[in-house]
Design an enzyme around this catalytic site. Structure first.
Site, PDB file in Angstrom:
ATOM      1  N   ASP A 156       0.953  -1.248   0.048  1.00 61.18           N
ATOM      2  CA  ASP A 156      -0.053   0.106  -0.113  1.00 61.18           C
ATOM      3  C   ASP A 156       0.945   1.439   0.097  1.00 61.18           C
ATOM      4  OD1 ASP A 156      -2.837   1.266   0.409  1.00 61.18           O
ATOM      5  OD2 ASP A 156      -1.638   2.154   2.267  1.00 61.18           O
ATOM      6  N   GLU A 178      -1.699  -1.457  -6.356  1.00 58.56           N
ATOM      7  CA  GLU A 178      -2.763  -1.034  -6.579  1.00 58.56           C
ATOM      8  C   GLU A 178      -2.390  -0.078  -8.016  1.00 58.56           C
ATOM      9  OE1 GLU A 178      -5.860   0.344  -3.670  1.00 58.56           O
ATOM     10  OE2 GLU A 178      -4.000   1.201  -3.085  1.00 58.56           O
ATOM     11  N   ASP A 189      -3.078   1.598   6.768  1.00 51.13           N
ATOM     12  CA  ASP A 189      -2.079   1.216   5.811  1.00 51.13           C
ATOM     13  C   ASP A 189      -1.865  -0.158   5.811  1.00 51.13           C
ATOM     14  OD1 ASP A 189      -1.969   3.952   5.002  1.00 51.13           O
ATOM     15  OD2 ASP A 189      -0.381   4.385   6.076  1.00 51.13           O
TER      16      ASP A 189
END
Length: 351
Positions: free
Chosen positions: A171, A255, A333
């Site tokens: 992340d 991501e 996170d």
């Protein structure tokens, strides 16, 4: 010698691009970079004899770069290339801050701090080549700070690069640059923001000088060195972080962030640019054994990993995730990185 090789490489690229446009204007369909190279080799002895003053890799690399630029443009235009749209190649300018040329692996070698180059001899390097393997090619470039750099591509074996076969989710954020699903965190160095006052001073000093004067060139060189120093520190930290992650895990899940859209938030644009999310993804793309990108609309931060409830009221200021259904509480996170890892495993299982 390096400046002359950069100039010849730039000239050959511009000549090939202009000649390619001319042939397309005349209706010649099947005229590619190989035909350009063959035509140039036939006339360079009589029209451009000064290209023999440097290594022939400079001209060969220019045609390679032109072929890559044209292929990227047409692949992007036809939908074969993912990511940002690639425009048509532009002519190279001698005023560009970065000048470079290509060298083949049979034209140079690196031993300790010595860079041995054909037609030139031995050149001292500031550091040794860190990798042992077969050298594929190299690129010599002149950056805005006035220094010369060489980038060497080395072919390595898979043995010893990956220590285990674990899967990790990452992340990316501003508070913590990268949070891994196993709990490891990488700090965000925030390199540019502490020096904004100095940056404004250097820009103001440059703007008050008469353009093209001696003091103007001196002020511009100082400003370029400042930017280059920040960029080198950022690049060094990025490479160390991504290399460490790629060597520990065989499968990395991140991501697919819309960085261009995130930069439209002017309150966070400077911090996002300084964090360089796109550069982290680009480095992991070629360093990792397997990289999986999770869709940007996947609610990694708002999805509870215990009960699957999506917390729609979670704001960016809340750094602790609290599930409204089951009460599960965890660092935001770390929680998001585990959700990214699990989603990557699901995508890999269904592929």
């Amino acid at each position: 010698y390096f400046r002359q090789a950069c100039g010849i490489s730039r000239f050959v690229f511009n000549w090939g691009l202009a000649r390619w446009k001319e042939q397309k204007t005349n209706g010649v369909v099947s005229y590619g970079p190989m035909a350009l190279k063959k035509e140039f080799n036939a006339i360079k002895g009589s029209m451009f004899p000064w290209v023999y003053d440097v290594t022939k890799s400079a001209t060969e690399g220019a045609f390679r770069n032109l072929a890559t630029a044209l292929n990227n443009y047409y692949d992007s235009k036809n939908g074969k290339r993912e990511g940002k749209t690639i425009g048509f190649p532009n002519f190279k300018s001698k005023k560009s801050k970065r000048q470079s040329f290509y060298i083949a692996n049979d034209r140079f070698s690196c031993i300790d701090h010595t860079f041995m180059f054909s037609k030139l001899g031995d050149v001292n390097m500031a550091e040794v080549l860190r990798f042992d393997g077969r050298i594929l090619n190299g690129t010599i470039s002149n950056e805005s700070d006035g220094n010369w750099y060489i980038s060497v591509s080395v072919e390595l074996s898979d043995q010893g690069l990956i220590n285990n076969s674990d899967t990790v989710g990452i992340d990316l954020g501003i508070k913590k640059l990268a949070t891994l699903s196993d709990g490891v965190q990488y700090e965000n160095q925030v390199l540019l923001r502490p020096y904004l006052k100095k940056l404004k001073y250097l820009n103001r000093k440059l703007s008050r000088c008469k353009q093209d004067s001696h003091r103007w060139h001196k002020a511009r060189r100082i400003l370029s060195c400042f930017y280059a120093r920040i960029a080198r520190r950022r690049r060094d930290y990025m490479h160390k972080m991504t290399t460490s992650i790629a060597r520990r895990y065989s499968t990395i899940v991140i991501e697919n962030l819309n960085v261009a859209g995130m930069l439209k938030n002017h309150c966070l644009a400077l911090s996002i640019s300084n964090a360089a999310f796109g550069e982290i993804g680009r480095q992991l793309e070629y360093k990792a054994y397997r990289l999986i990108r999770v869709d940007r609309f996947f609610p990694s931060s708002r999805l509870c990993e215990v009960c699957g409830t999506v917390n729609e009221r979670l704001t960016l200021a809340e750094r602790i995730f609290v599930c409204p259904s089951c009460g599960h509480t965890e660092d935001r996170d770390w929680h998001a990185s585990k959700n990214i890892r699990d989603q990557g495993l699901r995508l890999m299982a269904t592929a």
